[in-house]
Design an enzyme around this catalytic site. Structure first.
Site, PDB file in Angstrom:
ATOM      1  N   GLY A 259       0.839  -1.170   0.040  1.00 59.01           N
ATOM      2  CA  GLY A 259       0.022   0.047   0.073  1.00 59.01           C
ATOM      3  C   GLY A 259       0.720   1.269  -0.054  1.00 59.01           C
ATOM      4  O   GLY A 259       1.915   1.270  -0.618  1.00 59.01           O
ATOM      5  N   HIS A 260       0.093   2.033   0.793  1.00 54.41           N
ATOM      6  CA  HIS A 260       1.064   3.709   0.705  1.00 54.41           C
ATOM      7  C   HIS A 260       2.226   3.568   1.585  1.00 54.41           C
ATOM      8  O   HIS A 260       3.119   4.723   1.480  1.00 54.41           O
ATOM      9  CB  HIS A 260      -0.027   4.716   1.242  1.00 54.41           C
ATOM     10  CG  HIS A 260       0.240   5.834   1.189  1.00 54.41           C
ATOM     11  ND1 HIS A 260       0.421   6.704  -0.170  1.00 54.41           N
ATOM     12  CD2 HIS A 260       0.381   7.062   2.042  1.00 54.41           C
ATOM     13  CE1 HIS A 260       0.814   7.604  -0.172  1.00 54.41           C
ATOM     14  NE2 HIS A 260       0.982   7.986   1.137  1.00 54.41           N
ATOM     15  N   TRP A 261       2.634   2.615   2.578  1.00 59.95           N
ATOM     16  CA  TRP A 261       3.508   2.621   3.430  1.00 59.95           C
ATOM     17  C   TRP A 261       4.650   1.491   3.017  1.00 59.95           C
ATOM     18  O   TRP A 261       4.858   0.697   3.862  1.00 59.95           O
ATOM     19  CB  TRP A 261       3.163   2.650   4.804  1.00 59.95           C
ATOM     20  CG  TRP A 261       2.460   3.664   5.579  1.00 59.95           C
ATOM     21  CD1 TRP A 261       2.511   4.885   4.947  1.00 59.95           C
ATOM     22  CD2 TRP A 261       1.442   3.457   6.666  1.00 59.95           C
ATOM     23  NE1 TRP A 261       1.641   5.655   5.916  1.00 59.95           N
ATOM     24  CE2 TRP A 261       1.063   4.636   6.999  1.00 59.95           C
ATOM     25  CE3 TRP A 261       1.071   2.683   7.488  1.00 59.95           C
ATOM     26  CZ2 TRP A 261       0.323   5.279   7.931  1.00 59.95           C
ATOM     27  CZ3 TRP A 261       0.124   2.761   8.476  1.00 59.95           C
ATOM     28  CH2 TRP A 261      -0.389   4.211   8.730  1.00 59.95           C
TER      29      TRP A 261
END
Length: 281
Positions: A259-261
Site C-alpha cells: 500500500g502507501h507505506w
C-alpha cells in the site's frame, strides 16, 4: 544499544520553528521525511528503518513542522522544502540524501529541484506529484478513499477511525492493530494545534502548495529512486510513473501487495533498496 524513540530524540531551533528529530548512526547523512497523516511523525513512519539504515548512514528522521513534537506551522504557511535546508544548515550538513514518504516525498522532490547542490540522492515512496495537472489523486471523481479517510482521521481522531486509516494505508490488514491505532489517536489528540493547521492546509491547498512543477522536476540532477506500492489506495502508482518519466536520472520500483507505506510493509526490502542505491550511486 537498541534504538528507541527516547534515546534518539533531539530538538533544533530553525527559522521556521523548533524541529524535533531522531538521530542515529554515522556516515553519509540520510534524512527521512514522513507523510501528512494524522499522528504521523519521524518515528511512527520510519521506526522499522532507522536502526537498519543507521548501520550504514548518519540517519535523521525529522518531525516536519506542523507534525509530531515539532512546532506548529506559523500563520498557516507550510514551509515544505525550506525546513529541510534550514535543518541541514543548523546541523552543518553540506549534502544529504532525502527519503520521503507521501507528503515527505513532495517535500523531498521540491528540495532536490530547488537546491541541487545540497541533495546527493532522492528516494520517494508514494508522493502525489503535479497535482495541479489532471488527474489529481483519482480517476476523476474526487479524492481517493485514502485521502478521504486521512481527512476523517483529523476530524475524528478516535481509535476506530485510526484503524480505518491504517487499514487503507497498508495492503496487509494485520497492520491495523489496536496498538498502532491507539498510538496514532494519542499522538493526534496530543497536538490540537496540529489538527487545526492540517485541516486548514488541506482546505487552502497550502499543505503541499510548495510542490515542484514538472519543469522543476525535470531539472533534478540527484540520482533518484522512486518506490511505489501497486496497491496504494491513497496516491495511485501512476504518479510515480509520471515522475520517473520526468526526472532524467531516475528509476522506479513497483511493489505488489504493498500500500502507501512501503517502508513499513516491506521494511527489509525497502532498507536493502535504500542502502544499495545510496551506496552505489
Amino acid at each position: 544499544m537498541t534504538l528507541t524513540a527516547e534515546n534518539t530524540s533531539h530538538f533544533v531551533e530553525l527559522p521556521s520553528g523548533r524541529m524535533h528529530y531522531h538521530e542515529a548512526g554515522s556516515g553519509h547523512p540520510l534524512i527521512l521525511v514522513h507523510g501528512s497523516g494524522a499522528g504521523a511523525s519521524g518515528w511512527s513512519n520510519f521506526s522499522p528503518n532507522i536502526e537498519a539504515l543507521a548501520e550504514h548512514f548518519h540517519v535523521f528522521a525529522v518531525d516536519v513542522i506542523g507534525w509530531g513534537e515539532s512546532d506548529a506551522v506559523k500563520d498557516g504557511e507550510f514551509v515544505g522544502p525550506v525546513q529541510i535546508i534550514e535543518f541541514m544548515d543548523a546541523l552543518g550538513l553540506d549534502k544529504a540524501a532525502l527519503v520521503g514518504n507521501s507528503m515527505g516525498g513532495v517535500i523531498s522532490i521540491a528540495a532536490a529541484a530547488r537546491h541541487p547542490e545540497r541533495i546527493s540522492h532522492l528516494i520517494t515512496m508514494g508522493p502525489g506529484v503535479f497535482t495541479n495537472i489532471p488527474p489529481l489523486f483519482t480517476a476523476g471523481d474526487g479524492p481517493t478513499e485514502g485521502i478521504k479517510i486521512l481527512l476523517q482521521a483529523y476530524l475524528d481522531p478516535s481509535v476506530e477511525t485510526m484503524k480505518k486509516l491504517v487499514s487503507i494505508m497498508a495492503f496487509d490488514p494485520a497492520m491495523a492493530s489496536d496498538a498502532i491505532a491507539t498510538e496514532r489517536a494519542r499522538a493526534t489528540l496530543a497536538r490540537p494545534d496540529h489538527i487545526g493547521n492540517a485541516l486548514q492546509g488541506f482546505k487552502s491547498g497550502k499543505l503541499t502548495g510548495y510542490q515542484a512543477t514538472p519543469a522543476e522536476a525535470a531539472g533534478i540532477t540527484a540520482p533518484s529512486l522512486l518506490i511505489h506500492g501497486r496497491d496504494d489506495r491513497v496516491v495511485p502508482y501512476e504518479h510515480t510513473l509520471r515522475l520517473v518519466a520526468t526526472i532524467p536520472n531516475s528509476r522506479a520500483v513497483l511493489l505488489n501487495r504493498c500500500g502507501h507505506w512501503a517502508q513499513l510493509e516491506h521494511a527489509d526490502e525497502f532498507n536493502r533498496l535504500v542502502v544499495d542505491f545510496v551506496t552505489n550511486n
